[in-house]
Design a protein around this motif. Structure first.
Motif, PDB file in Angstrom:
ATOM      1  N   GLY A  73      -4.351  -0.147   3.149  1.00  0.00           N
ATOM      2  CA  GLY A  73      -2.737   0.173   2.936  1.00  0.00           C
ATOM      3  C   GLY A  73      -2.570   1.052   1.983  1.00  0.00           C
ATOM      4  O   GLY A  73      -1.402   1.697   2.176  1.00  0.00           O
ATOM      5  N   GLY A  74      -3.301   1.481   0.943  1.00  0.00           N
ATOM      6  CA  GLY A  74      -2.996   2.258   0.129  1.00  0.00           C
ATOM      7  C   GLY A  74      -2.945   3.747   0.493  1.00  0.00           C
ATOM      8  O   GLY A  74      -2.344   4.580   0.022  1.00  0.00           O
ATOM      9  N   PHE A  75      -3.397   3.829   1.765  1.00  0.00           N
ATOM     10  CA  PHE A  75      -3.481   5.222   2.420  1.00  0.00           C
ATOM     11  C   PHE A  75      -2.107   5.248   3.413  1.00  0.00           C
ATOM     12  O   PHE A  75      -2.004   6.192   4.210  1.00  0.00           O
ATOM     13  N   GLY A  76      -1.180   4.323   3.304  1.00  0.00           N
ATOM     14  CA  GLY A  76      -0.105   4.293   4.166  1.00  0.00           C
ATOM     15  C   GLY A  76       0.675   5.419   4.106  1.00  0.00           C
ATOM     16  O   GLY A  76       1.502   6.026   5.194  1.00  0.00           O
ATOM     17  N   GLN A  77       0.956   6.058   3.108  1.00  0.00           N
ATOM     18  CA  GLN A  77       1.480   7.245   2.877  1.00  0.00           C
ATOM     19  C   GLN A  77       1.240   8.529   3.661  1.00  0.00           C
ATOM     20  O   GLN A  77       1.915   9.310   4.155  1.00  0.00           O
ATOM     21  N   SER A  81      -2.897   7.029  -8.829  1.00  0.00           N
ATOM     22  CA  SER A  81      -3.184   6.604 -10.371  1.00  0.00           C
ATOM     23  C   SER A  81      -3.493   5.368 -10.610  1.00  0.00           C
ATOM     24  O   SER A  81      -3.787   4.542  -9.319  1.00  0.00           O
ATOM     25  N   PHE A  82      -4.090   4.838 -11.862  1.00  0.00           N
ATOM     26  CA  PHE A  82      -4.694   3.503 -11.810  1.00  0.00           C
ATOM     27  C   PHE A  82      -3.802   2.274 -11.502  1.00  0.00           C
ATOM     28  O   PHE A  82      -4.176   1.378 -10.843  1.00  0.00           O
ATOM     29  N   PHE A  83      -2.282   2.243 -12.175  1.00  0.00           N
ATOM     30  CA  PHE A  83      -1.540   1.246 -11.746  1.00  0.00           C
ATOM     31  C   PHE A  83      -0.445   1.750 -10.830  1.00  0.00           C
ATOM     32  O   PHE A  83       0.539   0.852 -10.591  1.00  0.00           O
ATOM     33  N   GLY A  84      -0.537   2.693 -10.281  1.00  0.00           N
ATOM     34  CA  GLY A  84       0.535   3.252  -9.390  1.00  0.00           C
ATOM     35  C   GLY A  84       1.790   3.623  -9.909  1.00  0.00           C
ATOM     36  O   GLY A  84       2.005   3.619 -11.071  1.00  0.00           O
ATOM     37  N   PRO A  85       2.739   3.723  -8.877  1.00  0.00           N
ATOM     38  CA  PRO A  85       4.036   4.088  -9.263  1.00  0.00           C
ATOM     39  C   PRO A  85       4.980   3.082 -10.189  1.00  0.00           C
ATOM     40  O   PRO A  85       6.036   3.330 -10.587  1.00  0.00           O
ATOM     41  N   ASP A  86       4.687   1.953  -9.879  1.00  0.00           N
ATOM     42  CA  ASP A  86       5.520   0.802 -10.275  1.00  0.00           C
ATOM     43  C   ASP A  86       4.586  -0.314 -10.694  1.00  0.00           C
ATOM     44  O   ASP A  86       4.463  -1.567 -10.140  1.00  0.00           O
ATOM     45  N   PRO A  87       4.012  -0.209 -11.991  1.00  0.00           N
ATOM     46  CA  PRO A  87       3.335  -1.238 -12.287  1.00  0.00           C
ATOM     47  C   PRO A  87       3.788  -2.495 -12.378  1.00  0.00           C
ATOM     48  O   PRO A  87       3.002  -3.758 -12.180  1.00  0.00           O
ATOM     49  N   MET A  88       4.776  -2.917 -12.950  1.00  0.00           N
ATOM     50  CA  MET A  88       5.646  -4.345 -13.146  1.00  0.00           C
ATOM     51  C   MET A  88       5.680  -4.941 -11.719  1.00  0.00           C
ATOM     52  O   MET A  88       5.644  -6.196 -11.491  1.00  0.00           O
ATOM     53  N   GLY A  89       5.924  -4.121 -10.735  1.00  0.00           N
ATOM     54  CA  GLY A  89       6.292  -4.659  -9.503  1.00  0.00           C
ATOM     55  C   GLY A  89       4.888  -4.972  -9.105  1.00  0.00           C
ATOM     56  O   GLY A  89       4.691  -6.154  -8.208  1.00  0.00           O
ATOM     57  N   LEU A  90       3.845  -4.290  -9.221  1.00  0.00           N
ATOM     58  CA  LEU A  90       2.428  -4.471  -8.899  1.00  0.00           C
ATOM     59  C   LEU A  90       1.937  -5.805  -9.443  1.00  0.00           C
ATOM     60  O   LEU A  90       1.205  -6.667  -8.742  1.00  0.00           O
ATOM     61  N   LEU A  91       2.286  -6.039 -10.791  1.00  0.00           N
ATOM     62  CA  LEU A  91       2.025  -7.440 -11.400  1.00  0.00           C
ATOM     63  C   LEU A  91       2.470  -8.684 -10.699  1.00  0.00           C
ATOM     64  O   LEU A  91       1.952  -9.747 -10.589  1.00  0.00           O
ATOM     65  N   SER A  92       3.996  -8.513 -10.398  1.00  0.00           N
ATOM     66  CA  SER A  92       4.581  -9.524  -9.487  1.00  0.00           C
ATOM     67  C   SER A  92       3.942 -10.046  -8.481  1.00  0.00           C
ATOM     68  O   SER A  92       3.744 -11.213  -7.984  1.00  0.00           O
ATOM     69  N   GLY A 109       0.830  -1.067   0.014  1.00  0.00           N
ATOM     70  CA  GLY A 109      -0.042  -0.076   0.099  1.00  0.00           C
ATOM     71  C   GLY A 109       0.847   1.044   0.058  1.00  0.00           C
ATOM     72  O   GLY A 109       0.614   2.248  -0.726  1.00  0.00           O
ATOM     73  N   TYR A 110       1.859   1.236   0.794  1.00  0.00           N
ATOM     74  CA  TYR A 110       2.975   2.441   0.872  1.00  0.00           C
ATOM     75  C   TYR A 110       3.452   2.668  -0.495  1.00  0.00           C
ATOM     76  O   TYR A 110       3.913   3.701  -1.035  1.00  0.00           O
ATOM     77  N   ARG A 111       4.130   1.508  -1.180  1.00  0.00           N
ATOM     78  CA  ARG A 111       4.718   1.443  -2.592  1.00  0.00           C
ATOM     79  C   ARG A 111       3.931   2.004  -3.661  1.00  0.00           C
ATOM     80  O   ARG A 111       4.216   2.798  -4.556  1.00  0.00           O
ATOM     81  N   PHE A 112       2.667   1.330  -3.609  1.00  0.00           N
ATOM     82  CA  PHE A 112       1.787   1.344  -4.847  1.00  0.00           C
ATOM     83  C   PHE A 112       0.865   2.401  -4.924  1.00  0.00           C
ATOM     84  O   PHE A 112       0.185   2.561  -5.660  1.00  0.00           O
ATOM     85  N   GLY A 113       0.330   2.898  -3.635  1.00  0.00           N
ATOM     86  CA  GLY A 113      -0.693   3.684  -3.152  1.00  0.00           C
ATOM     87  C   GLY A 113      -1.917   2.847  -3.321  1.00  0.00           C
ATOM     88  O   GLY A 113      -2.421   1.496  -3.190  1.00  0.00           O
ATOM     89  N   LEU A 114      -3.069   3.484  -3.845  1.00  0.00           N
ATOM     90  CA  LEU A 114      -4.491   2.971  -4.011  1.00  0.00           C
ATOM     91  C   LEU A 114      -4.453   1.774  -5.228  1.00  0.00           C
ATOM     92  O   LEU A 114      -5.338   0.925  -5.274  1.00  0.00           O
ATOM     93  N   ALA A 115      -3.472   1.857  -6.158  1.00  0.00           N
ATOM     94  CA  ALA A 115      -3.137   0.769  -7.035  1.00  0.00           C
ATOM     95  C   ALA A 115      -3.012  -0.556  -6.382  1.00  0.00           C
ATOM     96  O   ALA A 115      -3.271  -1.567  -6.865  1.00  0.00           O
ATOM     97  N   SER A 116      -2.511  -0.571  -5.176  1.00  0.00           N
ATOM     98  CA  SER A 116      -2.302  -1.901  -4.324  1.00  0.00           C
ATOM     99  C   SER A 116      -3.914  -2.712  -4.389  1.00  0.00           C
ATOM    100  O   SER A 116      -3.734  -4.032  -4.130  1.00  0.00           O
ATOM    101  N   THR A 117      -4.957  -2.070  -4.350  1.00  0.00           N
ATOM    102  CA  THR A 117      -6.247  -2.671  -4.360  1.00  0.00           C
ATOM    103  C   THR A 117      -6.391  -3.769  -5.486  1.00  0.00           C
ATOM    104  O   THR A 117      -7.156  -4.689  -5.259  1.00  0.00           O
TER     105      THR A 117
END
Length: 504
Positions: free
Chosen positions: A290-294, A229-240, A66-74
Motif C-alpha cells: 500500500g505504501g506505493f499507492g501514490q 521517510s522513516f515515519f512518513g508525513p503524519d507520525p501521530m496519525g500513524l501511531l493512532s 499506504g497512500y497517506r503515510f507512504g512506506l512508513a505504513s509498513t
C-alpha cells in the motif's frame, strides 16, 4: 476470465467440502464454538492470523494508510506482528486458556459474567459484541465487492450475497473446526499470494529501487520525500493506526476466543511463533504494498476526497490473469476466514449470553445449537444489508467496530486475568467508556476519525478501570481467590518443556 473462474470454483468447493467433513465435530456447544478445546498450534495460529487480516486490511487499510503515510505504513504491519500477535499470545494466551476452562466459559461475555459474578454484565457485553461486530462484518463484504467489481465487472451486490451464502454454509454445517481447517488452507494461500503480488507490482515499476525513487519524487506539503521517510508525513496519525490495529486485537471477542480452544502448552509456544511470522508476512506485506499507492496516480475527486478503496484494485488491475486469479483467491481467503470467525462469535454470544439467560433458561444442547445456527444466518443477513449501502470508506466501519469493542473489553479482560482487585463498577465504567467515546465521536467528531476515537477509547479504558477499581467496593475475596486457584495448580511436565530448578 476462465482461469479466474476455475480458481474460484476450486476454492469454494474445498471450503464447503471441509464444512461437511467437520460436521461431526459440531454436535455439541463445546465442539461447535471451540472445537472441543483440542485445536493444535498450526490451526490455532492460522485461525488467529486469518481472522486478524481480511479484505479490510488488504483493500481498505493498506490502500488508505499506504497512500497517506507512504512506506512508513509498513510500521503498522510491524506493530500488528509484535503487539497484535506476539505480545497478545505471550500475555493473554496461556492465562485465557486456563481461566476460561476453569470457569467453563466459552465466550468473552460469559467470561465477564463468571469472572465478576454478574449476569447483567454478561448480557450487556453480549449486546455490545453483537451490535459492533455487525459493522466489522459489513466492512469485510464491502472490501471484497470493490475488488470483484474491478476484476469481474460484476455488480458488487451479487458479490456480497454470494460471499454471505458460501460463508454461511460451511460455518453453519461445521462450526469452529470447519473455520479452523479452512483458515489453515486460506492462510497458506495468503502467504503465497502476498509475496507474488508484491514482486509483480514492484516489477511493474522497474524494480524496488526504481519504485522508491518514483515515490520519493512525489511532492508533499510536509517535506520533500515524505512518502519514503522513516515515519512518513503524519507520525501521530500513524501511531493512532498502530495502536488501534495492534492493541485492539486484545479486546476483540473473535480474536481472544482463539485462545479458548488451544490444546496444550506446546501448542501455545509453537502457535506464538507461527502467528507472529504470519503477521509479519501478511500485514507487513499488505502495508508495504500500500505504501506505493501514490504511484497509481489516483487523486482527490471533485468533492476533495480520495477514493482510497480503489487504490489496491487499481494496482492489481495491470497484473497477468493468473496472478489476478491468485489475488482474488488471496483476498477471498482472508475475508472468508474473518467472516466465519465473526459470524460464529456473534451467534454463539447472542445465544449463550443473551437469549439463554434472559428468555430460555432451560435450553438444552440441541436447542442451543439450533439457535446458534439460526442467529448465525440472521447475523449474516443484517451485515449484508449494511454492506449493500455502506459508508464512504470501509476503514470507517472497521474503526467504529474495533474502537467500541476493544475500548469496552480490552481493559476489563486483561486486568481480569492478572489482577484480583478489579471491581464490578470498574468493568461497567470500562464498557461505558469504550462505547461512549466511539459512539459520541460518530456524531460530534471531536477526535477527527473513528481510528483516533478507537485508539483513545482503548487507552482511556486502561486508565479508567484501575482508577475506578481503587475507588469502589471490592469483590468478595473468597470468590476471587477461588477463581485464581486455577493458576496455582501443580502440573507435571517433561524436562524438555521446562527446566527444573538447580539441585543444591
Amino acid at each position: 476470465m476462465a482461469v479466474k473462474i476455475v480458481l474460484l470454483i476450486i476454492f469454494f468447493t474445498v471450503m464447503i467440502g471441509i464444512g461437511i467433513y467437520s460436521r461431526k465435530k459440531a454436535t455439541d456447544v463445546n465442539g461447535f464454538v471451540l472445537g472441543g478445546r483440542s485445536v493444535g498450534p498450526w490451526l490455532t495460529a492460522f485461525a488467529y492470523g486469518t481472522s486478524y487480516f481480511s479484505a479490510v486490511v488488504f483493500i481498505g487499510y493498506a490502500g488508505q494508510f499506504g497512500y497517506r503515510f507512504g512506506l512508513a505504513s509498513t510500521w503498522i504491519g510491524i506493530g500488528n506482528a509484535i503487539i497484535g500477535s506476539l505480545l497478545a499470545w505471550v500475555i493473554l494466551g496461556r492465562r485465557t486458556r486456563i481461566m476460561t476452562k476453569h470457569l467453563h466459559s466459552v465466550t468473552m461475555p460469559d467470561f465477564f459474567g463468571k469472572r465478576y459474578g454478574s449476569k447483567p454484565m454478561c448480557v450487556a457485553a453480549s449486546v455490545i459484541a453483537f451490535i459492533f461486530l455487525i459493522p466489522y462484518t459489513a466492512s469485510v463484504y464491502s472490501g471484497l465487492s470493490n475488488l470483484f467489481e474491478e476484476v469481474f465487472h460484476i455488480d458488487f451486490r451479487i458479490c456480497v450475497i454470494v460471499m454471505a451464502v458460501l460463508t454461511g454454509i460451511y460455518v453453519i454445517i461445521g462450526g469452529y473446526m470447519a473455520t479452523a481447517l479452512n483458515d489453515f488452507i486460506q492462510g497458506i494461500i495468503m502467504l503465497i499470494g502476498i509475496v507474488a503480488v508484491i514482486a509483480a507490482v514492484l516489477s511493474g515499476h522497474g524494480g524496488f529501487m526504481a519504485a522508491i525513487k518514483k515515490l520519493a519524487e512525489i511532492p508533499s506539503d510536509v517535506m520533500p520525500g515524505a512518502y519514503t521517510s522513516f515515519f512518513g508525513p503524519d507520525p501521530m496519525g500513524l501511531l493512532s493506526v498502530v495502536i488501534l490495529t495492534s492493541l485492539g486485537t486484545w479486546g476483540l471477542p473473535q480474536m481472544v476466543q482463539k485462545f479458548y480452544a488451544i490444546k496444550d502448552e506446546k501448542a501455545i509456544k509453537t502457535g506464538t511463533i507461527i502467528s507472529t511470522l504470519f503477521a509479519i508476512v501478511i500485514s507487513g506485506g499488505c502495508y508495504f504494498l500500500g505504501g506505493f499507492g501514490q504511484l497509481t496516480g489516483i487523486t482527490a475527486g471533485a468533492d476533495g476526497k480520495v477514493p482510497y478503496d480503489t487504490i489496491i484494485p487499481t494496482m492489481l488491475s495491470v497484473l497477468p490473469d493468473l496472478l489476478i486469479g491468485i489475488v482474488i483467491v488471496l483476498v477471498l481467503s482472508a475475508s472468508m476466514s474473518t467472516l466465519s470467525s465473526l459470524v460464529l462469535t456473534s451467534s454463539s454470544t447472542l445465544t449463550l449470553d443473551f437469549i439463554k439467560p434472559l428468555f430460555v433458561k432451560n435450553m438444552d444442547e440441541k436447542k442451543q445449537l439450533i439457535w446458534m445456527r439460526i442467529l448465525l444466518a440472521f447475523f449474516i443477513v443484517i451485515s449484508v444489508v449494511i454492506a449493500l449501502d455502506p459508508p464512504t470508506f470501509i476503514a470507517q466501519l472497521m474503526g467504529i467496530s474495533w474502537g467500541a469493542l476493544a475500548g469496552s473489553f480490552l481493559a476489563p479482560f486483561l486486568y481480569g486475568l492478572y489482577w484480583k482487585g478489579v471491581t464490578k463498577a470498574a468493568v461497567w465504567a470500562g464498557f461505558i467508556c469504550g462505547v461512549g467515546i466511539t459512539v459520541s465521536n460518530m456524531f460530534i467528531n471531536y477526535l477527527g476519525s473513528p481510528i483516533n476515537a478507537g485508539a483513545v477509547a482503548m487507552i482511556a479504558g486502561m486508565i479508567v478501570v484501575p482508577v475506578v477499581s481503587l475507588l469502589t467496593p471490592k469483590m468478595d475475596k473468597k470468590d476471587v481467590d477461588g477463581i485464581f486457584t486455577c493458576l496455582d495448580e501443580k502440573v507435571m511436565v517433561e524436562k524438555k518443556m521446562v527446566l527444573p530448578k538447580e539441585e543444591e
